[in-house]
Motif scaffolding. Structure first.
Motif, PDB file in Angstrom:
ATOM      1  N   ILE A 190       8.258  -2.354   2.397  1.00 37.13           N
ATOM      2  CA  ILE A 190       7.125  -3.038   1.766  1.00 37.13           C
ATOM      3  C   ILE A 190       5.940  -2.090   1.796  1.00 37.13           C
ATOM      4  CG2 ILE A 190       5.594  -5.053   1.868  1.00 37.13           C
ATOM      5  CD1 ILE A 190       7.849  -6.339   3.680  1.00 37.13           C
ATOM      6  N   GLN A 191       5.276  -1.936   0.675  1.00 36.76           N
ATOM      7  CA  GLN A 191       4.108  -1.066   0.606  1.00 36.76           C
ATOM      8  C   GLN A 191       2.886  -1.865   0.205  1.00 36.76           C
ATOM      9  OE1 GLN A 191       3.856   2.535   1.166  1.00 36.76           O
ATOM     10  NE2 GLN A 191       1.758   1.756   1.339  1.00 36.76           N
ATOM     11  N   HIS A 192       1.883  -1.863   1.068  1.00 39.97           N
ATOM     12  CA  HIS A 192       0.592  -2.444   0.702  1.00 39.97           C
ATOM     13  C   HIS A 192      -0.313  -1.353   0.157  1.00 39.97           C
ATOM     14  CE1 HIS A 192      -3.259  -4.554   0.959  1.00 39.97           C
ATOM     15  NE2 HIS A 192      -3.715  -3.394   1.401  1.00 39.97           N
ATOM     16  N   SER A 193      -0.903  -1.622  -0.992  1.00 38.84           N
ATOM     17  CA  SER A 193      -2.018  -0.811  -1.470  1.00 38.84           C
ATOM     18  C   SER A 193      -2.882  -1.672  -2.360  1.00 38.84           C
ATOM     19  CB  SER A 193      -1.549   0.415  -2.252  1.00 38.84           C
ATOM     20  OG  SER A 193      -2.677   1.095  -2.807  1.00 38.84           O
ATOM     21  N   CYS A 194      -4.148  -1.776  -2.033  1.00 45.20           N
ATOM     22  CA  CYS A 194      -5.092  -2.409  -2.942  1.00 45.20           C
ATOM     23  C   CYS A 194      -5.331  -1.492  -4.141  1.00 45.20           C
ATOM     24  CB  CYS A 194      -6.416  -2.666  -2.235  1.00 45.20           C
ATOM     25  SG  CYS A 194      -6.323  -3.917  -0.942  1.00 45.20           S
ATOM     26  N   GLY A 195      -5.808  -2.068  -5.222  1.00 50.78           N
ATOM     27  CA  GLY A 195      -6.232  -1.290  -6.372  1.00 50.78           C
ATOM     28  C   GLY A 195      -5.116  -0.994  -7.352  1.00 50.78           C
ATOM     29  N   ASP A 196      -5.459  -0.170  -8.329  1.00 45.53           N
ATOM     30  CA  ASP A 196      -4.586   0.131  -9.465  1.00 45.53           C
ATOM     31  C   ASP A 196      -3.722   1.349  -9.160  1.00 45.53           C
ATOM     32  OD1 ASP A 196      -3.440   0.739 -11.893  1.00 45.53           O
ATOM     33  OD2 ASP A 196      -5.321   1.104 -12.951  1.00 45.53           O
ATOM     34  N   ILE A 197      -2.446   1.109  -8.860  1.00 47.30           N
ATOM     35  CA  ILE A 197      -1.528   2.218  -8.591  1.00 47.30           C
ATOM     36  C   ILE A 197      -0.342   2.191  -9.561  1.00 47.30           C
ATOM     37  CG2 ILE A 197      -2.210   2.304  -6.160  1.00 47.30           C
ATOM     38  CD1 ILE A 197       0.608   1.117  -5.526  1.00 47.30           C
ATOM     39  N   GLU A 198      -0.530   1.578 -10.720  1.00 50.70           N
ATOM     40  CA  GLU A 198       0.569   1.457 -11.676  1.00 50.70           C
ATOM     41  C   GLU A 198       1.131   2.820 -12.066  1.00 50.70           C
ATOM     42  OE1 GLU A 198       1.687  -0.838 -15.867  1.00 50.70           O
ATOM     43  OE2 GLU A 198      -0.354  -0.983 -15.035  1.00 50.70           O
ATOM     44  N   ALA A 199       0.292   3.855 -12.044  1.00 46.88           N
ATOM     45  CA  ALA A 199       0.737   5.199 -12.443  1.00 46.88           C
ATOM     46  C   ALA A 199       1.869   5.724 -11.577  1.00 46.88           C
ATOM     47  CB  ALA A 199      -0.445   6.175 -12.402  1.00 46.88           C
ATOM     48  N   VAL A 200       2.031   5.184 -10.363  1.00 53.14           N
ATOM     49  CA  VAL A 200       3.077   5.703  -9.475  1.00 53.14           C
ATOM     50  C   VAL A 200       4.135   4.662  -9.140  1.00 53.14           C
ATOM     51  CG1 VAL A 200       1.563   7.463  -8.513  1.00 53.14           C
ATOM     52  CG2 VAL A 200       1.750   5.258  -7.344  1.00 53.14           C
ATOM     53  N   PHE A 201       4.169   3.550  -9.863  1.00 51.43           N
ATOM     54  CA  PHE A 201       5.206   2.540  -9.599  1.00 51.43           C
ATOM     55  C   PHE A 201       6.609   3.152  -9.684  1.00 51.43           C
ATOM     56  CE2 PHE A 201       2.705  -1.554 -10.852  1.00 51.43           C
ATOM     57  CZ  PHE A 201       2.183  -1.622  -9.578  1.00 51.43           C
ATOM     58  N   GLU A 202       6.864   3.927 -10.728  1.00 51.15           N
ATOM     59  CA  GLU A 202       8.200   4.497 -10.879  1.00 51.15           C
ATOM     60  C   GLU A 202       8.520   5.486  -9.762  1.00 51.15           C
ATOM     61  OE1 GLU A 202       8.855   5.979 -14.800  1.00 51.15           O
ATOM     62  OE2 GLU A 202       8.672   4.001 -15.737  1.00 51.15           O
ATOM     63  N   ASP A 203       7.514   6.243  -9.314  1.00 49.66           N
ATOM     64  CA  ASP A 203       7.715   7.134  -8.157  1.00 49.66           C
ATOM     65  C   ASP A 203       8.132   6.327  -6.940  1.00 49.66           C
ATOM     66  OD1 ASP A 203       6.234  10.055  -8.726  1.00 49.66           O
ATOM     67  OD2 ASP A 203       5.421   8.416  -9.906  1.00 49.66           O
ATOM     68  N   LEU A 204       7.453   5.211  -6.714  1.00 49.69           N
ATOM     69  CA  LEU A 204       7.722   4.398  -5.533  1.00 49.69           C
ATOM     70  C   LEU A 204       9.133   3.814  -5.568  1.00 49.69           C
ATOM     71  CD1 LEU A 204       4.225   2.692  -5.314  1.00 49.69           C
ATOM     72  CD2 LEU A 204       5.190   4.273  -3.633  1.00 49.69           C
ATOM     73  N   VAL A 205       9.542   3.344  -6.734  1.00 51.35           N
ATOM     74  CA  VAL A 205      10.914   2.846  -6.869  1.00 51.35           C
ATOM     75  C   VAL A 205      11.906   3.974  -6.599  1.00 51.35           C
ATOM     76  CG1 VAL A 205      12.614   1.937  -8.500  1.00 51.35           C
ATOM     77  CG2 VAL A 205      10.292   0.976  -8.443  1.00 51.35           C
ATOM     78  N   GLU A 206      11.616   5.151  -7.119  1.00 52.00           N
ATOM     79  CA  GLU A 206      12.517   6.289  -6.969  1.00 52.00           C
ATOM     80  C   GLU A 206      12.722   6.678  -5.511  1.00 52.00           C
ATOM     81  OE1 GLU A 206      12.503  11.006  -8.219  1.00 52.00           O
ATOM     82  OE2 GLU A 206      11.633   9.554  -9.604  1.00 52.00           O
ATOM     83  N   ILE A 207      11.664   6.570  -4.688  1.00 53.19           N
ATOM     84  CA  ILE A 207      11.798   6.965  -3.282  1.00 53.19           C
ATOM     85  C   ILE A 207      12.209   5.805  -2.381  1.00 53.19           C
ATOM     86  CG2 ILE A 207      10.239   8.920  -3.541  1.00 53.19           C
ATOM     87  CD1 ILE A 207       8.053   7.293  -2.134  1.00 53.19           C
ATOM     88  N   GLY A 208      12.404   4.600  -2.960  1.00 55.44           N
ATOM     89  CA  GLY A 208      13.030   3.539  -2.177  1.00 55.44           C
ATOM     90  C   GLY A 208      12.229   2.284  -1.927  1.00 55.44           C
ATOM     91  N   LEU A 209      11.103   2.091  -2.612  1.00 59.09           N
ATOM     92  CA  LEU A 209      10.294   0.900  -2.352  1.00 59.09           C
ATOM     93  C   LEU A 209      10.990  -0.356  -2.852  1.00 59.09           C
ATOM     94  CD1 LEU A 209       7.622  -0.231  -1.275  1.00 59.09           C
ATOM     95  CD2 LEU A 209       6.676   0.006  -3.584  1.00 59.09           C
ATOM     96  N   ASP A 210      10.922  -1.430  -2.047  1.00 58.17           N
ATOM     97  CA  ASP A 210      11.471  -2.730  -2.425  1.00 58.17           C
ATOM     98  C   ASP A 210      10.383  -3.710  -2.866  1.00 58.17           C
ATOM     99  OD1 ASP A 210      14.355  -2.383  -1.675  1.00 58.17           O
ATOM    100  OD2 ASP A 210      13.457  -2.007   0.290  1.00 58.17           O
ATOM    101  N   VAL A 211       9.264  -3.742  -2.126  1.00 54.29           N
ATOM    102  CA  VAL A 211       8.235  -4.755  -2.367  1.00 54.29           C
ATOM    103  C   VAL A 211       6.873  -4.081  -2.449  1.00 54.29           C
ATOM    104  CG1 VAL A 211       7.154  -6.883  -1.513  1.00 54.29           C
ATOM    105  CG2 VAL A 211       9.576  -6.446  -1.039  1.00 54.29           C
ATOM    106  N   TYR A 212       6.117  -4.407  -3.498  1.00 52.06           N
ATOM    107  CA  TYR A 212       4.741  -3.921  -3.615  1.00 52.06           C
ATOM    108  C   TYR A 212       3.778  -5.064  -3.355  1.00 52.06           C
ATOM    109  CZ  TYR A 212       0.281  -2.759  -5.721  1.00 52.06           C
ATOM    110  OH  TYR A 212      -1.067  -2.598  -5.933  1.00 52.06           O
ATOM    111  N   GLN A 213       2.878  -4.840  -2.437  1.00 55.53           N
ATOM    112  CA  GLN A 213       1.835  -5.773  -2.067  1.00 55.53           C
ATOM    113  C   GLN A 213       0.532  -4.959  -1.954  1.00 55.53           C
ATOM    114  OE1 GLN A 213       0.264  -6.185   1.363  1.00 55.53           O
ATOM    115  NE2 GLN A 213      -0.028  -8.371   1.510  1.00 55.53           N
ATOM    116  N   THR A 214      -0.519  -5.224  -2.691  1.00 57.30           N
ATOM    117  CA  THR A 214      -0.825  -6.524  -3.215  1.00 57.30           C
ATOM    118  C   THR A 214      -1.032  -6.446  -4.712  1.00 57.30           C
ATOM    119  OG1 THR A 214      -2.355  -8.395  -2.991  1.00 57.30           O
ATOM    120  CG2 THR A 214      -3.259  -6.207  -2.687  1.00 57.30           C
TER     121      THR A 214
END
Length: 358
Positions: free
Chosen positions: A246-270
């Motif tokens: 699970i990764q918490h980050s406030c703010g706009d991080i849409e630019a790295v959503f695909e990076d996060l999925v690629e390295i193994g993220l399951d849940v994005y909060q918030t």
């Protein structure tokens, strides 16, 4: 209103009653659940307000959260000679005398330049305390999804030591120093994760704010250069133990959503509705990520009437629920400026979704 309720109903499917743990895991796997898993965390001021409002001393326990989470990263010790000032495990002094009573602002920098890292000693993990927290979490007797949380897990830990502006400048002028500092922070966190993975928990939540209201603080290129390699190390450690990330980050991080999925993220909060087009993001990457949040602590809960809060929750559920992948929650720990009536209506809907969504 009736039309909106009908639209909300259409995305839900009743079934056997699940435990909180089953509900969250099915949600992360993008399977149908008996209802949307939910989580509400109240900041210290708001929690005290709700205790006074309801007369219930253990009000947090009445929220029936599907997730139990405990922080394992150190905490604060009050500085006895300066009321309102606190020192964290890394030696950073925080001033809580201003607006932010829960965290505060840093009082001074510890690492003013690369040379200071040579003499700086990272704190010893208080392993006995960490293990006691994890033991209590894993043995609390509730059938919830259990997560250990490490806040200030990378970028935030670095800037609290250096100062925000200094760290951003160092990324350009002193990149080797930044890589070394972030590597040491990651080493520290990996030891915490190693301890946590010895216990019967379901996942690890890493807190690290990277976003602004529009775009990323350091930009996606610098994030990929400095932050991604260290997050990948931690994600890999967690995933190798068959636990959820699970990764918490406030703010706009849409630019790295695909990076996060690629390295193994399951849940994005918030997941903040004033930042993201929720329906668009759900459509584009909702099969790969589970989103946690959606009920704004910035623009909705502090200012709206209870009726509007109810309408927005129902509408948000209708947008986000399809194919699992959504944890219904406020976008942050609820601060002290939210009317008690809005907490009550939110909690009522979260607990009794069959009355509002089906």
């Amino acid at each position: 209103m009736d039309k909106m309720w009908a639209e909300g109903r259409s995305v839900f499917q009743k079934g056997n009653i699940m435990t909180g743990r089953e509900r969250v895991i099915n949600c992360i796997k993008h399977l149908e659940t008996d209802r949307i898993p939910h989580y509400i965390e109240l900041g210290s001021e708001e929690l005290e307000k709700m205790r006074q409002f309801t007369g219930i001393s253990n009000y947090q326990n009445t929220l029936d959260n599907d997730i139990d989470m405990v922080g394992i990263d150190g905490g604060y010790t009050e500085a006895t000679n300066k009321p309102g000032y606190f020192t964290d495990a890394f030696g950073v002094c925080w001033n809580r005398n201003g607006v932010d009573k829960d965290i505060g602002v840093i009082d001074s920098c510890i690492l003013c330049g690369p040379e200071d890292l040579k003499s700086y000693s990272f704190p010893q993990i208080k392993e006995e305390q960490v293990r006691e927290k994890l033991k209590q979490l894993s043995e609390n007797g509730r059938d919830t999804f259990k997560a250990a949380s490490i806040s200030f897990s990378m970028f935030e830990r670095a800037w609290t030591l250096c100062g925000m502006e200094n760290l951003l400048v160092f990324m350009i002028e002193e990149p080797e120093f930044v890589h070394e500092l972030l590597g040491k922070i990651c080493d520290y966190n990996c030891r915490l994760i190693q301890i946590a993975l010895e216990y019967d928990i379901d996942g690890i939540c890493l807190g690290d704010d990277w976003g602004q209201q529009k775009g990323m603080i350091m930009g996606p290129e610098k994030w990929r250069e400095f932050i991604r390699p260290q997050m990948k190390r931690m994600y890999h450690q967690i995933k190798c133990a068959d636990k959820y990330v699970i990764q918490h980050s406030c703010g706009d991080i849409e630019a790295v959503f695909e990076d996060l999925v690629e390295i193994g993220l399951d849940v994005y909060q918030t997941f903040q509705p004033e930042i993201y087009d929720m329906a668009d993001v759900k459509r584009k990457i909702g099969d790969s990520l589970t989103f946690w949040g959606g009920i704004s602590t910035q623009t909705l809960l502090p200012f709206a009437a209870p009726r509007e809060v109810m309408e927005v929750i129902i509408r948000t559920a209708g947008i986000m629920k399809g194919k699992g992948g959504y944890i219904l929650a406020p976008t942050h720990a609820v601060p002290g400026d939210v009317p008690a009536e809005n907490i009550e209506v939110m909690a009522e809907i979260f607990r009794n979704q069959e009355k509002y969504f089906y």
